[in-house]
Design an enzyme around this catalytic site. Structure first.
Site, PDB file in Angstrom:
ATOM      1  CB  CYS A 115      -0.818  -2.119 -57.929  1.00 12.85           C
ATOM      2  SG  CYS A 115      -2.205  -2.934 -57.158  1.00 12.85           S
ATOM      3  CD  GLU A 129      -4.981  -2.425 -59.904  1.00  6.52           C
ATOM      4  OE1 GLU A 129      -4.011  -1.673 -60.172  1.00  6.52           O
ATOM      5  OE2 GLU A 129      -4.920  -3.364 -59.116  1.00  6.52           O
ATOM      6  CD  GLU A 173       3.809  -0.299 -60.421  1.00  4.68           C
ATOM      7  OE1 GLU A 173       3.726  -0.698 -61.594  1.00  4.68           O
ATOM      8  OE2 GLU A 173       2.902  -0.431 -59.583  1.00  4.68           O
ATOM      9  CE  LYS A 233      -1.610 -15.124 -69.152  1.00  9.05           C
ATOM     10  NZ  LYS A 233      -0.305 -15.258 -68.442  1.00  9.05           N
TER      11      LYS A 233
HETATM   12  P1  NAD Z   1       2.678  -7.873 -67.203  1.00 15.74           P
HETATM   13  O1  NAD Z   1       1.723  -6.765 -67.395  1.00 15.74           O
HETATM   14  O2  NAD Z   1       3.568  -8.247 -68.330  1.00 15.74           O
HETATM   15  O3  NAD Z   1       1.895  -9.199 -66.785  1.00 15.74           O
HETATM   16  C1  NAD Z   1       0.610  -9.240 -66.201  1.00 15.74           C
HETATM   17  C2  NAD Z   1      -0.227 -10.338 -66.862  1.00 15.74           C
HETATM   18  O4  NAD Z   1      -0.448  -9.998 -68.221  1.00 15.74           O
HETATM   19  C3  NAD Z   1       0.440 -11.708 -66.891  1.00 15.74           C
HETATM   20  O5  NAD Z   1      -0.550 -12.701 -66.702  1.00 15.74           O
HETATM   21  C4  NAD Z   1       1.006 -11.769 -68.299  1.00 15.74           C
HETATM   22  O6  NAD Z   1       1.176 -13.078 -68.771  1.00 15.74           O
HETATM   23  C5  NAD Z   1      -0.053 -11.051 -69.085  1.00 15.74           C
HETATM   24  N1  NAD Z   1       0.382 -10.458 -70.355  1.00 15.74           N
HETATM   25  C6  NAD Z   1       1.639 -10.078 -70.731  1.00 15.74           C
HETATM   26  N2  NAD Z   1       1.617  -9.553 -71.976  1.00 15.74           N
HETATM   27  C7  NAD Z   1       0.331  -9.602 -72.417  1.00 15.74           C
HETATM   28  C8  NAD Z   1      -0.342  -9.198 -73.598  1.00 15.74           C
HETATM   29  N3  NAD Z   1       0.298  -8.625 -74.612  1.00 15.74           N
HETATM   30  N4  NAD Z   1      -1.665  -9.389 -73.687  1.00 15.74           N
HETATM   31  C9  NAD Z   1      -2.346  -9.932 -72.667  1.00 15.74           C
HETATM   32  N5  NAD Z   1      -1.778 -10.346 -71.527  1.00 15.74           N
HETATM   33  C10 NAD Z   1      -0.454 -10.174 -71.392  1.00 15.74           C
HETATM   34  O7  NAD Z   1       3.512  -7.549 -65.923  1.00 15.74           O
HETATM   35  P2  NAD Z   1       4.970  -8.172 -65.531  1.00 15.74           P
HETATM   36  O8  NAD Z   1       5.899  -8.158 -66.683  1.00 15.74           O
HETATM   37  O9  NAD Z   1       4.745  -9.452 -64.869  1.00 15.74           O
HETATM   38  O10 NAD Z   1       5.445  -7.071 -64.501  1.00 15.74           O
HETATM   39  C11 NAD Z   1       6.049  -5.900 -64.989  1.00 15.74           C
HETATM   40  C12 NAD Z   1       5.687  -4.708 -64.159  1.00 15.74           C
HETATM   41  O11 NAD Z   1       4.269  -4.532 -64.117  1.00 15.74           O
HETATM   42  C13 NAD Z   1       6.068  -4.798 -62.686  1.00 15.74           C
HETATM   43  O12 NAD Z   1       7.403  -4.455 -62.489  1.00 15.74           O
HETATM   44  C14 NAD Z   1       5.124  -3.818 -62.092  1.00 15.74           C
HETATM   45  O13 NAD Z   1       5.632  -2.516 -62.207  1.00 15.74           O
HETATM   46  C15 NAD Z   1       3.881  -3.951 -62.910  1.00 15.74           C
HETATM   47  N6  NAD Z   1       2.864  -4.810 -62.283  1.00 15.74           N
HETATM   48  C16 NAD Z   1       1.758  -4.235 -61.774  1.00 15.74           C
HETATM   49  C17 NAD Z   1       0.810  -5.024 -61.149  1.00 15.74           C
HETATM   50  C18 NAD Z   1      -0.412  -4.453 -60.553  1.00 15.74           C
HETATM   51  O14 NAD Z   1      -0.956  -5.048 -59.640  1.00 15.74           O
HETATM   52  N7  NAD Z   1      -0.919  -3.368 -61.057  1.00 15.74           N
HETATM   53  C19 NAD Z   1       0.986  -6.385 -61.049  1.00 15.74           C
HETATM   54  C20 NAD Z   1       2.129  -6.972 -61.621  1.00 15.74           C
HETATM   55  C21 NAD Z   1       3.036  -6.162 -62.227  1.00 15.74           C
END
Ligand code: NAD
Ligand code: MN
Length: 510
Positions: A323, A289, A420, A215
């Site tokens: 990250c 992660e 973060e 996904k």
């Molecule tokens: P997120 O965790 O919402 O999204 C990451 C992935 O998870 C996306 O593919 C999203 O569609 C999916 N997702 C969202 N809700 C879900 C659920 N309930 N169950 C399963 N999958 C789900 O992250 P975001 O909103 O895009 O970013 C928010 C914050 O997250 C950023 O500001 C940053 O601090 C952090 N982030 C960290 C990383 C990393 O590499 N560790 C990457 C992106 C964002």
């Protein structure tokens, strides 16, 4: 000249004539009549995304069951690039069924050596398409072309090459044990390194004989769907990899699906915690992660210019959408003003602008939501007493932009020192003794990565041993190799990706 050599030379000449070398037009003028041109730059390759992208299930592209699509925009100009299929729980169900069928089919019985051949093939096609994919990655996500071209794409191919090599050697990775596939893996990835995160997740899973439902993140699905085409071209058996685009609800359906044997997630801590709860008490394996709040520790004996360059690279690389971004800088007091002066000079030379321009150092922030999050945290930093240092740079009128920023006068209790930011914002703090540096660097709920800068090898080892971080770079930063493991402590998650450790997530040992 001996006869044999003469004959061979002639034969080669004939071959050369019947196969005239294919030289791009621009290069044919090289040194011709005194004028010459460069070969076309990658960003001048005209790449247009499709108008619409479908789901990839059971080896075929198909419309989402609900008929719902959502837009993906170019964050550098807010123009719509394409519409993307929004997968529902029913689509996820179909994808899991296809993955299950593939596991029971030829893929499940295939030897490791044969699986490896597919991985090598995928790696080679990614290399062949690297320019096109780099441009698409930059258009959809906003990262500078020099990063997608020189980092994301070479690393994505390298991960497939690396794990291709392990596919027939699992008995050496786990001596004395039999490594079996876990089964159907649900993989959920973020938007900061879209294709590279897909490669990190897919390559080890496939090397170990699993099947996958992937996904991608909602703002960056385009390269994942082009990867689906590459999988088709590589003739990967149908259903081995299924790609279901969508949003959080799509990811949730994948996490909750009873037919999934393992979840691998990279993203926010908030969603990671929810996934940990949702999979608790089930037979699902899990790796997470989840972000970080990395610290650089710069000792007073460090080569200052090199350290500043590393710190700048560590936080402004990919707009800080990393990250392991080094968002906290701890400087030993004696060199504080020297470091700050150099930082100020260096950020004034960073170029913020058109991500497709190969001279841009900092591209667009990935989404409006992310830009607002960065703004609110920086505002909080200033309100709490921090001093904001930003170069005077003109930002484009359209799109999502944030200038490289350094905040001084930060203390450990400030929100910007704890949360973060995931943006191009560096907080500067000071320390007196090595013990204090380590203690303060560890004072965060995260523990993904850190950087240590000193001339003394012994100091490096002493410091590293006490840092609660999965990866520590010394006198360098953000160096990646598919052979070295990556992952966190504490709220940064658990499980390691990369290297031999990355295989362990995708096997059941007997
Ligand atoms: P997120 O965790 O919402 O999204 C990451 C992935 O998870 C996306 O593919 C999203 O569609 C999916 N997702 C969202 N809700 C879900 C659920 N309930 N169950 C399963 N999958 C789900 O992250 P975001 O909103 O895009 O970013 C928010 C914050 O997250 C950023 O500001 C940053 O601090 C952090 N982030 C960290 C990383 C990393 O590499 N560790 C990457 C992106 C964002
Ligand atoms: Mn986009």
């Amino acid at each position: 000249m001996p006869r044999t050599t003469a004959r061979r030379t002639k034969a080669l000449a004939v071959v050369a004539e019947s196969h005239p070398p294919v030289v791009p037009k621009a290069r044919r003028t090289l040194n011709f009549g005194g004028k010459w041109e460069y070969a076309p730059a990658p960003e001048s390759v005209v790449v247009k995304p499709d108008a619409q992208y479908e789901l990839f299930i059971g080896g075929k592209f198909r419309a989402p069951e609900s008929g719902v699509y959502f837009p993906s925009i170019n964050p550098a100009n807010e123009k719509m690039l394409a519409t993307i299929a929004h997968g529902s729980a029913k689509d996820v169900d179909a994808a899991v069924a296809a993955a299950r069928k593939a596991l029971a089919g030829p893929w499940g019985k295939m030897s490791g050596a044969e699986r490896g051949k597919y991985l090598f093939r995928i790696a080679r096609i990614i290399q062949e398409r690297a320019r096109e994919l780099a441009v698409l990655e930059t258009l959809d996500g906003g990262k500078p072309i020099k990063e997608s071209r020189d980092f994301d794409l070479p690393q994505a191919a390298a991960n497939f090459f690396y794990y291709a090599g392990w596919a027939d050697k699992l008995q050496y990775a786990f001596p004395g044990r039999t490594a079996r596939a876990v089964g159907v893996c649900g993989q959920i990835i973020p938007w900061n390194f879209p294709l590279l995160m897909a490669a990190w997740k897919l390559a080890p899973a496939l090397a170990c004989g699993n099947t996958v439902v992937l996904k991608p993140a909602e703002t960056t699905s385009i390269t994942a769907m082009h990867l689906a085409r590459i999988l088709q071209e590589a003739e990967l058996p149908e259903g081995v990899v299924n790609i279901v685009s969508g949003a959080g609800d799509t990811g949730r359906a994948l996490v909750e699906h009873p037919g999934v044997d393992k979840i691998a997630f990279t993203g926010s801590t908030e969603v990671g915690k929810w996934i940990a709860k949702a999979t608790a008490g089930t037979a699902k394996k899990l790796t997470l992660e989840l972000g970080g709040k990395a610290a650089h520790i710069v000792f007073d004996d460090a080569p200052i210019d090199q350290a500043v360059e590393g710190v700048v690279n560590g936080i402004f690389f990919n707009q800080g959408h990393v990250c392991c971004a080094g968002s906290r800088l701890f400087v030993q007091e004696g060199i504080y003003s020297a470091v700050l002066r150099r930082l100020r000079d260096r950020i004034a030379t960073l170029r913020v602008g058109d991500p497709l321009d190969k001279n841009s150092d900092i591209g667009a922030i990935n989404s409006r939501a992310q830009l607002e999050k960065i703004r609110s945290l920086v505002d909080a930093g200033v309100a709490e007493g921090g001093e904001l240092m930003q170069p005077a740079c003109a930002l484009p009128a359209k799109g999502f932009w944030f200038p490289p920023s350094v905040i001084t006068g930060v203390t450990a209790s400030h929100r910007i020192a704890q949360e973060e930011i995931f943006g191009p914002v560096l907080s500067v703090l000071t320390f007196r003794t090595p013990e204090e540096a380590v203690e303060r660097a560890n004072n965060t709920p995260y523990g993904l990565s850190a950087g240590v800068w000193t001339e003394k090898g012994s100091k490096i080892f002493k410091t590293i041993a006490k840092l609660r971080a999965g990866v520590v770079w010394a006198n360098t930063y953000n160096k990646f190799d598919p052979a070295s493991p990556f992952g966190g402590y504490k709220e940064s998650g658990f499980g390691r990706e990369g290297g031999i450790h990355g295989l362990a997530n995708y096997v059941r040992l007997e």
